[in-house]
Design an enzyme around this catalytic site. Structure first.
Site, PDB file in Angstrom:
ATOM      1  N   CYS B  87       0.819  -1.222   0.000  1.00 40.58           N
ATOM      2  CA  CYS B  87       0.000   0.000   0.000  1.00 40.58           C
ATOM      3  C   CYS B  87       0.845   1.260   0.000  1.00 40.58           C
ATOM      4  O   CYS B  87       0.312   2.365  -0.103  1.00 40.58           O
ATOM      5  CB  CYS B  87      -0.949  -0.001   1.191  1.00 40.58           C
ATOM      6  N   CYS B 210     -12.419   1.145   8.681  1.00 42.93           N
ATOM      7  CA  CYS B 210     -11.582   0.568   7.620  1.00 42.93           C
ATOM      8  C   CYS B 210     -11.739   1.379   6.339  1.00 42.93           C
ATOM      9  O   CYS B 210     -12.851   1.782   5.991  1.00 42.93           O
ATOM     10  CB  CYS B 210     -12.004  -0.874   7.335  1.00 42.93           C
ATOM     11  N   SER B 211     -10.636   1.566   5.628  1.00 36.51           N
ATOM     12  CA  SER B 211     -10.714   2.274   4.350  1.00 36.51           C
ATOM     13  C   SER B 211     -11.382   1.371   3.315  1.00 36.51           C
ATOM     14  O   SER B 211     -11.367   0.152   3.442  1.00 36.51           O
ATOM     15  CB  SER B 211      -9.313   2.666   3.897  1.00 36.51           C
ATOM     16  N   LYS B 332      -9.743   6.778   4.297  1.00 34.92           N
ATOM     17  CA  LYS B 332     -11.071   6.366   4.728  1.00 34.92           C
ATOM     18  C   LYS B 332     -12.172   6.930   3.840  1.00 34.92           C
ATOM     19  O   LYS B 332     -13.100   6.209   3.457  1.00 34.92           O
ATOM     20  CB  LYS B 332     -11.309   6.808   6.192  1.00 34.92           C
ATOM     21  N   HIS B 336      -8.975   4.420  -1.127  1.00 35.94           N
ATOM     22  CA  HIS B 336      -7.666   3.774  -0.997  1.00 35.94           C
ATOM     23  C   HIS B 336      -7.398   2.808  -2.159  1.00 35.94           C
ATOM     24  O   HIS B 336      -7.390   1.593  -1.985  1.00 35.94           O
ATOM     25  CB  HIS B 336      -7.602   3.049   0.350  1.00 35.94           C
TER      26      HIS B 336
END
Lengths: 388, 388
Positions: B87, B210-211, B332, B336
């Site tokens: 990421c 969570c994104s 978020k 992402h």
């Protein structure tokens, strides 16, 4: 910009390593390179790891971080990233490592390449490798890599009259050299008849015109040239590191018998190293398929277009000939763990320039060139290495 | 080593782009960055493309070459490679591009990031993303990324007494900002109750901690700082580009509530930029999970350990507060697309420093910091950007 030298090199044996994982291979090569340089893990300031498809082959991405961890580089928390440029991932990692040292940002840099390919059945491997071509515009319509190579070979034969017998000389030479390399995937000689009579993969390419699916890893340690002798008596200077890309798809190109990316990267490399083809003592050429090596040799200025096979016929390409070609055995016989290949070519040249290549030692080798290709000659990366 | 500046920036909207492919997204962002810099494709001398898993998501590797081709960079046959650091692939690509310009090897460099994630069902996406952890020693035993994040969050709550209500403030702020960003994946505000009452993913993380899974791309154009004003009246200097890695697995670490890679990369960045946390006007922090942002803010020196939630409670993290945090909406709310995220964070800071951020404009912004993380805080990459 600082000059950059190689102060250590190491690699695993290439082949089917069913008992070793991706990380085992990478760590083995990395530690051999560190040991060869006479340094410790904590001396490394950054790491660049060439890898094509570990995500698809073994479900593992974040390969740079994993390798840094398992090679013991975590205490110093160094930067570690993966570099991908299909089958040229290894040389691309070296290009990145070269920039890292040349820039002055890092001094001692580890460059590795690794691929673990033999855990999957062949059809899955072929499909993963096809990800180096244009998935939507080539692969979706049925093209595999051997099919793309076959189209280039067929057109080349049509334009220049090269025969399958002539093309077969290239794998014969590769296997002759592989038989002299204890780390090669294939260590037995073959004949022109072996090539012609082996299974047809994509006409006119038989399986003996195609490089194998191999596991393996290779690594080199870089340092600023000005301090390289602190680490080794035989540093090898990187005189050129050049990289060119062209259209990813064959159908976009003007010619199927030339690689404009190889021509461009070659021209830049000769200019950067202040060398001409005649100054090169030995070459490691990307022979994923015989036709790619043929086009590579020509487009780098070692033969006229349409005539590379004459070098083979005249015996010039053997390790004791005028233009030692793939003394390692090349992709064909040494093997082709795709992400490792470009670094492995450089490891071979380093061994040769240090006079440590054993039975396949090229006499009086001072300057070597590597040619690593990604996709169907889409990316071409050239390194020229010389004794300092 | 030369100073490096950003002379152009562009990105796609983040979200579910079912009508656009990987290449469409990358090309859109790349061309926007070129247009913003007022240059043409032929001015670009090298390209570095951040991408985590196109091989697994859409069967396409060799992403650098594909992007160069479809962005029209093939005529000049420039180097183009993909950079992967899970990421943090986007910021890793920027680190590579930074070295390329700093070294003097290339002048005008395009750095991009792209991910196309929504073509697959969620369980497959979760499995592919798990490739950023240790496949053999974490994932094989059932860990997913939310599970790893949840372990960090649970331990953090145990050590410091933070409540789920306090943790919920971070996504609330992110969504508040996302609602002001027309390019964000989610553009509506949420409340603490929304976070607490949404579906539990891995206790204590609900889906709102969570994104999301997003498609998107972002790009910036780099140039030597000394010539940046030839291209733009508002170049942004890269004052620091630092990168640290630690153990890939949670189980190898001494602490679950600290990120030693973020601490290390942060320290180096402050030293390189000659700045302290108090000199930073705004931050884009990697909030793949709320807990990661909390640990990130603390380990970069913006709050004492265990107290980041106080910044949120005091309202300091809003775009008009004392420490504007993720004015873009962050991972978020902005979204992402993993390979794009690190570059997208930088695009946001560039917009803010140029006073072009519209409704979410941070007042008087002169220095910004980005924090991009790969794996479960394994790789941390920091960039400090400032008005020249």
């Amino acid at each position: 910009m600082r000059d950059v030298a190689i102060i250590g090199a190491g690699e695993t044996k290439y082949g089917e390593h069913w008992d070793k994982s991706l990380r085992d291979l990478a760590v083995e090569a990395g530690l051999k390179a560190l040991e060869d340089a006479g340094i410790y893990a904590e001396d490394i300031q950054a790491m660049f790891g060439g890898n094509m498809s570990a995500g698809s082959f073994v479900g593992q991405d974040h390969v740079g971080a994993l390798m840094a961890d398992f090679a013991g580089l975590t205490e110093t928390m160094i930067p570690a990233m993966r570099i991908e440029s299909a089958c040229a991932s290894g040389a691309a990692a070296l290009h990145a490592g070269y920039m890292a040292v040349a820039s002055g940002l890092y001094d001692i840099v580890l460059v590795g390449g690794v691929e673990k390919m033999t855990d999957l059945p062949g059809d899955m491997v072929t499909d993963i490798l096809a990800g180096a071509a244009d998935r939507e515009w080539e692969v979706f319509f049925g093209a595999t890599f051997p099919a793309l190579g076959a189209m280039m070979a067929r057109r080349y034969m049509y334009e220049f009259g090269m025969t399958r017998e002539q093309m077969a000389l290239f794998p014969v030479i590769a296997h002759k050299h592989g038989a002299l390399n204890p780390d090669a995937h294939f260590q037995r000689e073959i004949t022109v008849d072996t090539v012609l009579n082996s299974a047809m993969v994509a006409d006119p390419l038989t399986i003996m015109n195609c490089s194998p699916v191999s596991d393996g890893a290779a690594a080199v340690v870089l340092a600023p040239a000005e301090i390289a002798r602190k680490y080794t008596d035989s540093p090898i200077k990187i005189s050129a590191s050049t990289f060119a890309n062209e259209y990813i798809s064959l159908h976009s190109r003007e010619s199927l018998v030339r690689s404009v990316s190889t021509i461009e990267a070659g021209k830049k490399a000769y200019r950067m190293a202040k060398k001409e083809p005649k100054d090169i003592d030995l070459v490691e050429i990307h022979d994923a398929f015989s036709i790619i090596a043929i086009i590579g040799l020509e487009d780098l200025g070692f033969a006229k277009k349409g005539e590379a096979h004459k070098l083979a016929e005249e015996g010039q390409l053997y390790y004791d000939g005028d233009l030692p070609y793939n003394p390692s055995g090349g992709l064909k016989a040494k093997g082709h763990p795709v992400g490792a290949t470009g670094v492995g070519q450089v490891v071979e040249i380093v061994k040769q320039l240090r006079n440590e290549a054993g039975k396949r030692q090229v006499e009086d080798a001072k300057v070597g060139l590597t040619h690593n290709v990604g996709g169907i000659m889409t990316s071409s990366i050239i390194h020229i290495l010389e004794v300092m």
